[in-house]
Write a protein that holds these residues in place. Structure first.
Motif, PDB file in Angstrom:
ATOM      1  N   ALA A  21       0.867  -1.318   0.058  1.00 16.66           N
ATOM      2  CA  ALA A  21      -0.229  -0.066  -0.048  1.00 16.66           C
ATOM      3  C   ALA A  21       0.935   1.419  -0.018  1.00 16.66           C
ATOM      4  CB  ALA A  21      -0.981  -0.158   1.036  1.00 16.66           C
ATOM      5  N   MET A  22       1.961   1.329   0.838  1.00 19.27           N
ATOM      6  CA  MET A  22       2.744   2.256   0.756  1.00 19.27           C
ATOM      7  C   MET A  22       3.444   2.640  -0.596  1.00 19.27           C
ATOM      8  SD  MET A  22       6.055   3.014   3.451  1.00 19.27           S
ATOM      9  CE  MET A  22       6.925   1.769   2.955  1.00 19.27           C
ATOM     10  N   MET A  23       3.758   1.444  -1.435  1.00 20.22           N
ATOM     11  CA  MET A  23       4.333   1.562  -2.717  1.00 20.22           C
ATOM     12  C   MET A  23       3.436   2.187  -3.645  1.00 20.22           C
ATOM     13  SD  MET A  23       6.978  -1.796  -2.832  1.00 20.22           S
ATOM     14  CE  MET A  23       7.808  -1.365  -4.078  1.00 20.22           C
ATOM     15  N   LEU A  24       2.049   1.825  -3.495  1.00 24.02           N
ATOM     16  CA  LEU A  24       1.133   2.477  -4.416  1.00 24.02           C
ATOM     17  C   LEU A  24       0.665   3.868  -3.990  1.00 24.02           C
ATOM     18  CD1 LEU A  24      -1.143  -0.915  -4.377  1.00 24.02           C
ATOM     19  CD2 LEU A  24       0.033   0.158  -6.427  1.00 24.02           C
ATOM     20  N   ALA A  25       0.797   4.190  -2.694  1.00 25.56           N
ATOM     21  CA  ALA A  25       0.374   5.339  -2.396  1.00 25.56           C
ATOM     22  C   ALA A  25       1.402   6.598  -2.487  1.00 25.56           C
ATOM     23  CB  ALA A  25      -0.008   5.573  -1.130  1.00 25.56           C
ATOM     24  N   GLN A  26       2.744   6.270  -2.421  1.00 25.82           N
ATOM     25  CA  GLN A  26       3.480   7.479  -2.277  1.00 25.82           C
ATOM     26  C   GLN A  26       4.323   7.368  -3.740  1.00 25.82           C
ATOM     27  OE1 GLN A  26       5.965   6.958   1.084  1.00 25.82           O
ATOM     28  NE2 GLN A  26       4.258   7.117   2.609  1.00 25.82           N
ATOM     29  N   PRO A  27       4.627   8.522  -4.024  1.00 25.84           N
ATOM     30  CA  PRO A  27       5.751   8.912  -5.195  1.00 25.84           C
ATOM     31  C   PRO A  27       6.982   8.177  -4.812  1.00 25.84           C
ATOM     32  CG  PRO A  27       5.433  11.023  -4.242  1.00 25.84           C
ATOM     33  CD  PRO A  27       4.572   9.768  -3.251  1.00 25.84           C
ATOM     34  N   LYS A  28       7.799   7.787  -5.986  1.00 25.92           N
ATOM     35  CA  LYS A  28       9.081   7.150  -6.162  1.00 25.92           C
ATOM     36  C   LYS A  28       9.948   8.261  -5.191  1.00 25.92           C
ATOM     37  CE  LYS A  28      12.875   6.029  -9.377  1.00 25.92           C
ATOM     38  NZ  LYS A  28      13.138   5.992 -10.749  1.00 25.92           N
ATOM     39  N   GLU A  29      10.120   9.288  -5.424  1.00 28.33           N
ATOM     40  CA  GLU A  29      10.880  10.280  -4.493  1.00 28.33           C
ATOM     41  C   GLU A  29      10.611  10.116  -2.970  1.00 28.33           C
ATOM     42  OE1 GLU A  29       8.792  11.165  -7.011  1.00 28.33           O
ATOM     43  OE2 GLU A  29      10.361  11.297  -8.620  1.00 28.33           O
ATOM     44  N   LYS A  30       9.486  10.118  -2.924  1.00 27.18           N
ATOM     45  CA  LYS A  30       9.297   9.891  -1.266  1.00 27.18           C
ATOM     46  C   LYS A  30       9.501   8.644  -0.675  1.00 27.18           C
ATOM     47  CE  LYS A  30       5.752  10.978   2.116  1.00 27.18           C
ATOM     48  NZ  LYS A  30       4.362  11.718   2.257  1.00 27.18           N
ATOM     49  N   LEU A  31       9.618   7.615  -1.546  1.00 25.19           N
ATOM     50  CA  LEU A  31       9.871   6.144  -1.016  1.00 25.19           C
ATOM     51  C   LEU A  31      11.390   6.261  -0.933  1.00 25.19           C
ATOM     52  CD1 LEU A  31       7.639   3.977  -3.410  1.00 25.19           C
ATOM     53  CD2 LEU A  31       7.222   4.363  -0.776  1.00 25.19           C
ATOM     54  N   ALA A  32      12.128   6.777  -1.786  1.00 25.15           N
ATOM     55  CA  ALA A  32      13.455   6.862  -1.792  1.00 25.15           C
ATOM     56  C   ALA A  32      14.133   7.629  -0.606  1.00 25.15           C
ATOM     57  CB  ALA A  32      14.181   7.353  -2.929  1.00 25.15           C
ATOM     58  N   ALA A  33      13.334   8.657  -0.275  1.00 28.63           N
ATOM     59  CA  ALA A  33      13.894   9.588   1.035  1.00 28.63           C
ATOM     60  C   ALA A  33      13.493   8.788   2.127  1.00 28.63           C
ATOM     61  CB  ALA A  33      12.904  10.895   0.601  1.00 28.63           C
ATOM     62  N   SER A  34      12.452   8.048   2.136  1.00 28.28           N
ATOM     63  CA  SER A  34      11.993   7.106   3.526  1.00 28.28           C
ATOM     64  C   SER A  34      12.995   5.917   3.581  1.00 28.28           C
ATOM     65  CB  SER A  34      10.646   6.673   3.412  1.00 28.28           C
ATOM     66  OG  SER A  34      10.659   5.502   2.469  1.00 28.28           O
ATOM     67  N   THR A  46       7.012   0.395 -12.383  1.00 26.15           N
ATOM     68  CA  THR A  46       7.465  -1.071 -12.150  1.00 26.15           C
ATOM     69  C   THR A  46       7.256  -0.951 -10.465  1.00 26.15           C
ATOM     70  OG1 THR A  46       9.199  -1.159 -13.676  1.00 26.15           O
ATOM     71  CG2 THR A  46       9.568  -2.458 -11.645  1.00 26.15           C
ATOM     72  N   ILE A  47       7.656  -0.133  -9.903  1.00 27.24           N
ATOM     73  CA  ILE A  47       7.353   0.387  -8.320  1.00 27.24           C
ATOM     74  C   ILE A  47       5.847   0.021  -7.977  1.00 27.24           C
ATOM     75  CG2 ILE A  47       7.601   1.782  -6.441  1.00 27.24           C
ATOM     76  CD1 ILE A  47       9.948   2.974  -7.690  1.00 27.24           C
ATOM     77  N   LYS A  48       4.765   0.641  -9.002  1.00 25.45           N
ATOM     78  CA  LYS A  48       3.583   0.442  -8.569  1.00 25.45           C
ATOM     79  C   LYS A  48       3.090  -0.913  -8.714  1.00 25.45           C
ATOM     80  CE  LYS A  48       2.968   4.804  -7.761  1.00 25.45           C
ATOM     81  NZ  LYS A  48       3.072   5.339  -6.506  1.00 25.45           N
ATOM     82  N   THR A  49       3.688  -1.617  -9.818  1.00 24.88           N
ATOM     83  CA  THR A  49       3.295  -2.952 -10.044  1.00 24.88           C
ATOM     84  C   THR A  49       4.013  -3.754  -8.927  1.00 24.88           C
ATOM     85  OG1 THR A  49       3.696  -2.576 -12.387  1.00 24.88           O
ATOM     86  CG2 THR A  49       3.779  -4.884 -11.627  1.00 24.88           C
ATOM     87  N   ILE A  50       5.196  -3.572  -8.556  1.00 23.14           N
ATOM     88  CA  ILE A  50       5.463  -4.307  -7.203  1.00 23.14           C
ATOM     89  C   ILE A  50       4.770  -4.162  -5.858  1.00 23.14           C
ATOM     90  CG2 ILE A  50       7.484  -4.610  -5.615  1.00 23.14           C
ATOM     91  CD1 ILE A  50       9.366  -3.994  -8.213  1.00 23.14           C
TER      92      ILE A  50
END
Length: 126
Positions: A21-34, A46-50
């Motif tokens: 859910a976190m990978m679906l809800a957050q943009p790539k940049e925010k995921l990288a920063a977290s 690809t991130i959304k697919t995963i």
């Protein structure tokens, strides 16, 4: 053994539902920063697919058996998680992220246990 398999499946479902859910809800940049640095190696799609695969696997670990609708999907979802964790471990190995590989292998082992148990002696169809 049945209670242990349900408990492990529930733990896996919770972990993968939250992560997906976190990978679906957050943009790539925010995921990288977290702290999810691996996302830099993949496209946003690809991130959304995963993330979607993680959510679907989490649902597949619980709902088919709980609703008694196609319970064969439970071990198949567990096998899907095993494959997903193999890919994750390889990605983290390539990035030299040893602590993350340990977590991937632990989740892989738990998913493999659920698959083995639900295909075997504690099958819902047997």
């Amino acid at each position: 053994m049945n209670i242990a398999l349900w408990s492990i499946a529930g733990l896996l479902a919770f972990a993968f539902l939250a992560g997906g859910a976190m990978m679906l809800a957050q943009p790539k940049e925010k995921l990288a920063a977290s702290g999810m640095g691996f996302v830099e190696d993949f496209s946003s799609n690809t991130i959304k697919t995963i993330g979607a695969l993680k959510v679907l696997a989490a649902v597949g670990l619980i709902l088919p058996a709980a609703l008694d609708i196609a319970p064969i999907l439970v071990p198949l979802a567990a096998v899907g998680l095993v494959l997903l964790m193999v890919g994750a471990a390889l990605t983290h190995l390539r990035r030299h992220e040893a602590p993350t590989i340990v977590a991937n292998l632990a989740l892989l082992a738990l998913a493999a246990l659920v698959a083995w148990g639900r295909f075997g002696s504690e099958s819902f169809t047997g």
